[in-house]
Write an enzyme that holds these catalytic residues in place. Sequence first.
Site, PDB file in Angstrom:
ATOM      1  N   ARG A 244      60.006  20.835 -23.754  1.00 27.84           N
ATOM      2  CA  ARG A 244      60.686  21.961 -23.102  1.00 27.84           C
ATOM      3  C   ARG A 244      60.288  22.104 -21.640  1.00 27.84           C
ATOM      4  O   ARG A 244      61.055  22.648 -20.832  1.00 27.84           O
ATOM      5  CB  ARG A 244      60.452  23.259 -23.892  1.00 27.84           C
ATOM      6  CG  ARG A 244      61.181  23.272 -25.223  1.00 27.84           C
ATOM      7  CD  ARG A 244      60.954  24.563 -25.977  1.00 27.84           C
ATOM      8  NE  ARG A 244      59.563  24.779 -26.297  1.00 27.84           N
ATOM      9  CZ  ARG A 244      58.932  24.242 -27.347  1.00 27.84           C
ATOM     10  NH1 ARG A 244      59.597  23.448 -28.159  1.00 27.84           N
ATOM     11  NH2 ARG A 244      57.666  24.471 -27.562  1.00 27.84           N
TER      12      ARG A 244
ATOM     13  N   GLU B  43      45.728  23.609 -31.362  1.00 30.69           N
ATOM     14  CA  GLU B  43      45.165  24.598 -32.281  1.00 30.69           C
ATOM     15  C   GLU B  43      44.926  23.946 -33.642  1.00 30.69           C
ATOM     16  O   GLU B  43      43.879  24.105 -34.263  1.00 30.69           O
ATOM     17  CB  GLU B  43      46.135  25.770 -32.401  1.00 30.69           C
ATOM     18  CG  GLU B  43      45.423  27.074 -32.630  1.00 30.69           C
ATOM     19  CD  GLU B  43      46.389  28.240 -32.543  1.00 30.69           C
ATOM     20  OE1 GLU B  43      47.495  28.069 -32.010  1.00 30.69           O
ATOM     21  OE2 GLU B  43      46.007  29.319 -33.023  1.00 30.69           O
TER      22      GLU B  43
HETATM   23  P1  AMP Z   1      48.717  25.241 -25.736  1.00 24.08           P
HETATM   24  O1  AMP Z   1      48.174  23.863 -25.523  1.00 24.08           O
HETATM   25  O2  AMP Z   1      48.122  25.931 -26.916  1.00 24.08           O
HETATM   26  O3  AMP Z   1      48.680  26.078 -24.472  1.00 24.08           O
HETATM   27  O4  AMP Z   1      50.244  25.083 -26.138  1.00 24.08           O
HETATM   28  C1  AMP Z   1      51.204  24.894 -25.174  1.00 24.08           C
HETATM   29  C2  AMP Z   1      52.329  24.038 -25.671  1.00 24.08           C
HETATM   30  O5  AMP Z   1      52.737  24.383 -26.987  1.00 24.08           O
HETATM   31  C3  AMP Z   1      53.520  24.229 -24.769  1.00 24.08           C
HETATM   32  O6  AMP Z   1      54.032  22.932 -24.445  1.00 24.08           O
HETATM   33  C4  AMP Z   1      54.496  25.067 -25.568  1.00 24.08           C
HETATM   34  O7  AMP Z   1      55.787  24.516 -25.482  1.00 24.08           O
HETATM   35  C5  AMP Z   1      53.988  25.043 -26.995  1.00 24.08           C
HETATM   36  N1  AMP Z   1      53.743  26.378 -27.560  1.00 24.08           N
HETATM   37  C6  AMP Z   1      52.550  26.872 -27.949  1.00 24.08           C
HETATM   38  N2  AMP Z   1      52.674  28.097 -28.483  1.00 24.08           N
HETATM   39  C7  AMP Z   1      53.985  28.404 -28.424  1.00 24.08           C
HETATM   40  C8  AMP Z   1      54.758  29.549 -28.808  1.00 24.08           C
HETATM   41  N3  AMP Z   1      54.199  30.630 -29.373  1.00 24.08           N
HETATM   42  N4  AMP Z   1      56.085  29.518 -28.595  1.00 24.08           N
HETATM   43  C9  AMP Z   1      56.665  28.449 -28.018  1.00 24.08           C
HETATM   44  N5  AMP Z   1      55.997  27.333 -27.643  1.00 24.08           N
HETATM   45  C10 AMP Z   1      54.670  27.307 -27.840  1.00 24.08           C
END
Ligand code: AMP
Length: 186
Positions: A73, A110
């Site tokens: 995205r 996560e």
């Molecule tokens: P993080 O590494 O945990 O910051 O996750 C970021 C990535 O996961 C991004 O590329 C987002 O597209 C996706 N992502 C994580 N959490 C969400 C969420 N609640 N809604 C949409 N996309 C998410």
Amino acid sequence: MNASPAVTEVDPTLRARLAARIRDVPDFPSPGVLFKDITPLLADALAFRDCVDALAAPWRAVKLDTVCAIEARGFIFGAALARALDVGFVPLRKAGKLPAAARGVDFQLEYGKARLEVHADALAAGARVLLVDDVLATGGTLAAAGELMRGLGAEVVGAAVLIELDFLKGRARWPAGTPLQALLHY
Ligand code: AMP
């Protein structure tokens, strides 16, 4: 041209208009996750245009060479931002997708592990890069992307995301001295 972005306040009316086009999907892709679905915003011509303009605004007077964005995205906003800012676009892809010689970084999500890759010759040494993604959650993805860019000799000037999930404190994993701009906070 400046070294850092202007501090621009996002107009509250615009913020509300964009937020109204983000759909919350509970328990996707796994139980307990509230997924921020950006597809209603993308489908709305004015909201998408105004969103890209607002993401680009702080960086218009900043010297940049390239926008690098994160699959998948992040590509949507990243490509539009590269066009708005008149710079090139470099995709950071998931493992095994790039056709030519690539460099990669492994990182922890996560739940489970992930890997991002970039073509080894995609950036000139010292290239000034803006990183783009749709959502900042725990911050692992953006931090890994920054590490990958710096490993190639690029200078990460900053990062732009549409949505920051403040309660997950992902910003803490981003270098404190490097600007990170988010349009919407939850
Ligand atoms: P993080 O590494 O945990 O910051 O996750 C970021 C990535 O996961 C991004 O590329 C987002 O597209 C996706 N992502 C994580 N959490 C969400 C969420 N609640 N809604 C949409 N996309 C998410």
